[in-house]
Design a protein around this motif. Structure first.
Motif, PDB file in Angstrom:
ATOM      1  N   UNK A   1       4.498  -5.802  -0.441  1.00 58.00           N
ATOM      2  CA  UNK A   1       4.362  -5.961   1.011  1.00 58.00           C
ATOM      3  C   UNK A   1       3.740  -7.325   1.298  1.00 58.00           C
ATOM      4  N   UNK A   2       4.331  -8.016   2.262  1.00 50.27           N
ATOM      5  CA  UNK A   2       3.866  -9.341   2.670  1.00 50.27           C
ATOM      6  C   UNK A   2       3.581  -9.320   4.163  1.00 50.27           C
TER       7      UNK A   2
ATOM      8  N   UNK B   1      12.334  -6.263   7.117  1.00 50.35           N
ATOM      9  CA  UNK B   1      11.668  -7.326   7.870  1.00 50.35           C
ATOM     10  C   UNK B   1      11.229  -6.715   9.192  1.00 50.35           C
ATOM     11  N   UNK B   2       9.926  -6.780   9.480  1.00 47.72           N
ATOM     12  CA  UNK B   2       9.367  -6.141  10.676  1.00 47.72           C
ATOM     13  C   UNK B   2       8.669  -7.188  11.540  1.00 47.72           C
TER      14      UNK B   2
ATOM     15  N   UNK C   1      11.776  -1.827  -3.234  1.00 47.33           N
ATOM     16  CA  UNK C   1      11.504  -2.070  -1.811  1.00 47.33           C
ATOM     17  C   UNK C   1      10.484  -3.187  -1.624  1.00 47.33           C
ATOM     18  N   UNK C   2      10.769  -4.070  -0.674  1.00 49.91           N
ATOM     19  CA  UNK C   2       9.847  -5.135  -0.288  1.00 49.91           C
ATOM     20  C   UNK C   2       9.739  -5.089   1.229  1.00 49.91           C
ATOM     21  N   UNK C   3       8.528  -5.011   1.729  1.00 53.01           N
ATOM     22  CA  UNK C   3       8.296  -4.938   3.175  1.00 53.01           C
ATOM     23  C   UNK C   3       7.681  -6.253   3.629  1.00 53.01           C
ATOM     24  N   UNK C   4       8.324  -6.879   4.615  1.00 52.32           N
ATOM     25  CA  UNK C   4       7.859  -8.153   5.160  1.00 52.32           C
ATOM     26  C   UNK C   4       7.436  -7.933   6.611  1.00 52.32           C
ATOM     27  N   UNK C   5       6.134  -7.902   6.839  1.00 49.17           N
ATOM     28  CA  UNK C   5       5.600  -7.764   8.192  1.00 49.17           C
ATOM     29  C   UNK C   5       5.387  -9.155   8.763  1.00 49.17           C
TER      30      UNK C   5
END
Length: 181
Positions: free
Chosen positions: A40-41, A123-124, A149-153
């Motif tokens: 997560x970024x 991408x959020x 899974x990679x979450x980009x906030x």
């Protein structure tokens, strides 16, 4: 002839085209090269600093089949990412989908493996606009996502996010770009 907004036409497509954020680009390239990706970024900084552009380039690079630390632009994954049709790069606007139900919908989708690329990337933008309940619902997925899974906030104001979210993300602070006169 189709209409295309200027920001879409002139948006950087590679890390080399990104201006004024060398510290972020270097960090992301090194993480990719060294296979030390976070799950997560959080890209934070004022509007217009390149949060969305860098997140999209990062997502494209992660799923590129021909290159290690930059998107090649010619493989099928890069082409689909460039035109916004990649099935494994999902953008969810938190400003209009900021409730618990929308986040639970995202959480349900995370458990499905990628269809085309190596990673499934979420991408959020405007993550700080999620309700506290929605952020809490997302917390478990940020803590223990599947390996693919990679979450980009993306947030203009990181302090509006819960401290528990902040502590579980790789935080990348973008600075305002200086005017070249």
């Amino acid at each position: 002839m189709s209409y295309s907004a200027l920001y879409r036409k002139f948006r950087p497509q590679t890390f080399d085209e990104v201006k004024g954020q060398d510290h972020i680009v270097t960090t992301l390239k090194n993480q990719i090269r060294n296979h030390r990706l976070g799950h997560a970024y959080l890209f934070c900084g004022p509007r217009g600093t390149g949060k969305t552009s860098i997140a999209k380039i990062f997502a494209k690079t992660l799923n590129c089949t021909n290159s290690q630390d930059a998107p090649c632009g010619v493989c099928e994954n890069c082409k689909m990412a460039a035109n916004g049709s990649h099935p494994d790069i999902i953008e969810i606007d938190a400003a209009s989908n900021n409730g618990v139900d929308e986040v639970r919908n995202l959480i349900d989708k995370v458990k499905y493996a990628p269809m085309q690329g190596k990673y499934k990337i979420y991408i959020v933008p405007d993550a700080e606009k999620m309700t506290a309940a929605a952020q809490n619902a997302l917390l478990k997925t940020i803590e223990e996502p599947p390996a693919y899974a990679v979450i980009l906030l993306l947030a203009n104001n990181a302090s509006a996010l819960l401290p528990t979210i902040l502590s579980r993300c790789v935080m990348l602070s973008l600075k305002p770009v200086a005017d070249d006169k």
